[in-house]
Design a protein around this motif. Structure first.
Motif, PDB file in Angstrom:
ATOM      1  N   HIS A   1       0.826  -1.208   0.000  1.00  0.00           N
ATOM      2  CA  HIS A   1       0.000   0.000   0.000  1.00  0.00           C
ATOM      3  C   HIS A   1       0.865   1.265   0.000  1.00  0.00           C
ATOM      4  CE1 HIS A   1      -3.325  -2.707   1.112  1.00  0.00           C
ATOM      5  NE2 HIS A   1      -2.460  -3.251   1.953  1.00  0.00           N
ATOM      6  N   PHE A   2       2.123   1.110  -0.353  1.00  0.00           N
ATOM      7  CA  PHE A   2       3.064   2.223  -0.249  1.00  0.00           C
ATOM      8  C   PHE A   2       2.631   3.433  -1.074  1.00  0.00           C
ATOM      9  CE2 PHE A   2       6.692   4.666  -1.782  1.00  0.00           C
ATOM     10  CZ  PHE A   2       7.286   5.023  -0.576  1.00  0.00           C
ATOM     11  N   ASN A   3       2.149   3.204  -2.290  1.00  0.00           N
ATOM     12  CA  ASN A   3       1.814   4.334  -3.159  1.00  0.00           C
ATOM     13  C   ASN A   3       0.740   5.241  -2.564  1.00  0.00           C
ATOM     14  OD1 ASN A   3       3.696   3.476  -4.986  1.00  0.00           O
ATOM     15  ND2 ASN A   3       2.306   3.334  -6.721  1.00  0.00           N
ATOM     16  N   VAL A   4      -0.295   4.641  -1.962  1.00  0.00           N
ATOM     17  CA  VAL A   4      -1.352   5.488  -1.390  1.00  0.00           C
ATOM     18  C   VAL A   4      -0.848   6.201  -0.144  1.00  0.00           C
ATOM     19  CG1 VAL A   4      -3.265   4.153  -2.334  1.00  0.00           C
ATOM     20  CG2 VAL A   4      -2.332   3.523  -0.106  1.00  0.00           C
ATOM     21  N   LEU A   5       0.049   5.552   0.599  1.00  0.00           N
ATOM     22  CA  LEU A   5       0.635   6.200   1.772  1.00  0.00           C
ATOM     23  C   LEU A   5       1.517   7.363   1.341  1.00  0.00           C
ATOM     24  CD1 LEU A   5       1.625   3.031   3.861  1.00  0.00           C
ATOM     25  CD2 LEU A   5      -0.295   4.580   4.288  1.00  0.00           C
ATOM     26  N   PHE A   6       2.341   7.135   0.319  1.00  0.00           N
ATOM     27  CA  PHE A   6       3.227   8.181  -0.206  1.00  0.00           C
ATOM     28  C   PHE A   6       2.411   9.349  -0.735  1.00  0.00           C
ATOM     29  CE2 PHE A   6       5.667  10.244  -3.527  1.00  0.00           C
ATOM     30  CZ  PHE A   6       6.925  10.364  -2.958  1.00  0.00           C
TER      31      PHE A   6
END
Length: 573
Positions: free
Chosen positions: A131-136
């Motif tokens: 889920h890194f992209n949405v967190l970033f």
């Protein structure tokens, strides 16, 4: 919120506390939720766990009531803590409502969202990477938040996420690059600082090879290098410096061709730091990639040549530009004159890309077949690794057009004009056959350059003209080496009163063909007649530059000097 609605398995007292305006009461409710979820985990009751998360998301975190939203956020964080290592199974449901609250108009609520997400990520650790992209994406927005408390909270979360990425070997770089490529063009200083900080982190991770994707973010990095903040400029300088170190250490994996045009554009930037940095990169590219850069040579020259006339304020840029110019010139070899540019075929893994010369759009309309683009790995500087050696094409038409433009431009600096003439001389030496296709168009401007104010420019100009006049490549099949017919017809057209008998008996003595005397071609006579015509029409040129030109001719070519002298003495002006 409807008090009659059933929120089971949450007790009514928990529901009331979650909606309370006091933080302490909401905290008590969160502890009750944590206890409840732990029981469901012990029972392996996934259905009830999902139901609790759904209630906290839909009825609280996404509620219209601000205190309810705050209760939902602390409740979701409590769920994550209770789930522990199992939180990875429910991360999507836990993260999405919290990220929605990142956009809330209430700064306190945005802060609580940061706090909640921090607790969720801290428990899940590496499980959050899918889920890194949405967190970033969410963090990049909060990096520019006007509230200092929200910024402080987002920075804590940001550091935690960086630690997780650094210690993990499961980071999806391929999936992240499109988002990075998009966000790198932000104009907000804090967002830019956030982006650069992440690039520096990713560069430092041994298992992450960001260099492979440098062509996709290099332009954005140069944009950030021009930021008004000294701190951001310095961070960007460090990031670019690290990339350049990696390029020098591992040139075999660098996609030089994909970045050449990006550097050409930024080598022409008005910002000194951007221009100098791009020029330094260009210097390394030319030296490391060698002839792979040749298809982009006209664009490189468009960027480099004007810098050769920079004043002392841009001394560093001028010095690097000079190295670029010299290195590029050395790449042109006699073999470039042996093959027909239009017939060369390139067996490349990717389609050839159009050569974007510069922001000035200096392009050549007829050289599409001469362009080469490659993503092939380099065996060594200047050599491509493949089963079949891939020819790298010299875009001579584009180069000549750039050189011609600089000679025609009256604003061109003296050092640039000298460099242009050195290039022309070099090309006539290395690729005479192909250069003579351009001689008819170059000849008039070369003659006009004899009126230049600089003696050094005139000397270099005469050097080019002497090479043109004596080059065997300029011979035609029906022209004898000592045939003066072209000269006599030219004289007639120009109405210059030179007696043919005088010229043949005196002027031609120095032009007798021998192994030690270059064979003169038709351009020898064209030069003589046109020079005489200029002296006739421009008395000032004759008076101020005549003696210098003849002396220089004698140094470069005795035949030119003797003939010019005879023609001057036998003319009536």
């Amino acid at each position: 919120m409807n008090p009659e609605k059933d929120f089971s398995p949450l007790a009514p007292s928990v529901v009331r506390a979650l909606n309370d305006k006091l933080y302490e009461k909401r905290k008590v409710a969160a502890l009750e939720i944590e206890k409840l979820v732990r029981e469901f985990v012990a029972q392996n009751n996934a259905a009830q766990i999902k139901h609790v998360i759904l209630i906290l998301s839909q009825e609280f975190a996404l509620s219209q009531h601000p205190h309810s939203r705050k209760g939902g956020l602390i409740g979701l964080a409590a769920c994550s803590i209770a789930l522990g290592k199992d939180s990875g199974l429910y991360l999507k449901e836990l993260i999405e409502p919290v990220l929605t609250c990142f956009n809330d108009a209430d700064s306190r609520l945005r802060y609580y969202a940061c706090e909640a997400l921090y607790n969720i990520v801290k428990v899940a650790r590496g499980s959050v990477l899918p889920h890194f992209n949405v967190l970033f994406d969410g963090l990049s927005k909060l990096a520019a938040d006007p509230d200092p408390n929200v910024k402080s909270g987002s920075e804590l979360l940001d550091r935690l996420l960086k630690d997780i990425v650094t210690e993990s070997n499961k980071f999806d770089l391929v999936g992240f690059i499109p988002l990075l490529r998009e966000r790198i063009y932000s104009n907000n200083q804090y967002a830019r600082q956030f982006i650069i900080s992440w690039i520096l982190v990713l560069e430092s991770v041994p298992d992450i090879n960001l260099l492979d994707y440098l062509p996709e973010i290099l332009d954005g990095l140069f944009q950030i290098l021009g930021d008004n903040s000294k701190e951001i400029r310095k961070m960007c300088e460090v990031a670019l410096g690290e990339f350049l170190k990696e390029i020098k250490k591992n040139p075999s994996s660098v996609k030089f061709a994909e970045m050449a045009n990006i550097l050409v554009i930024h080598c022409q930037a008005s910002d000194d730091l951007i221009q100098l940095t791009a020029m330094c990169w260009m210097r390394e590219f030319i030296q490391l990639a060698g002839r792979v850069t040749l298809p982009y040579s006209s664009g490189i020259l468009t960027a480099v040549l004007p810098c050769l006339s920079c004043d002392d304020r841009k001394k560093s840029i001028k010095e690097v530009a000079n190295v670029c110019n010299q290195s590029l010139m050395k790449l042109v070899i006699p073999e470039d004159d042996e093959t027909d540019e239009g017939k060369q075929s390139l067996s490349l893994q990717t389609e050839p890309k159009e050569e974007s010369l510069s922001q000035q759009e200096v392009t050549s309309s007829g050289d599409a077949g001469t362009r080469a683009h490659t993503n092939d790995r380099l065996c060594a500087p200047g050599f491509l690794c493949s089963t079949d050696r891939v020819p790298v094409t010299l875009n001579l038409d584009g180069i000549v057009q750039v050189l011609d433009c600089h000679l025609h431009d009256t604003a061109t600096g003296m050092m640039t004009r000298i460099a242009v003439l050195k290039w022309l001389y070099h090309l006539y030496i290395k690729t005479p056959r192909k250069m003579f296709r351009h001689t008819d168009s170059l000849f008039p401007i070369l003659l006009r350059t004899l009126s230049d104010e600089s003696d050094e420019v005139i000397l270099k100009d005469l050097e080019v003209l002497a090479e043109i006049a004596s080059s065997p490549a300029g011979q035609t099949e029906d022209q004898g080496p000592c045939d003066g017919s072209d000269m006599r017809s030219s004289q007639s057209e120009l109405h210059i009163p030179v007696k043919a008998s005088q010229l043949s008996s005196s002027g031609m003595k120095g032009m007798e063909c021998s192994p030690s005397t270059p064979t003169m071609n038709s351009y020898f006579y064209k030069f003589m007649i046109n020079l005489l015509k200029r002296f006739s029409s421009e008395r000032k040129l004759l008076e101020t530059r005549g003696a210098f030109i003849i002396r220089s001719e004698h140094h470069l070519s005795p035949s030119l000097s003797q003939t010019t002298d005879v023609m001057l003495r036998t003319s009536s002006f």
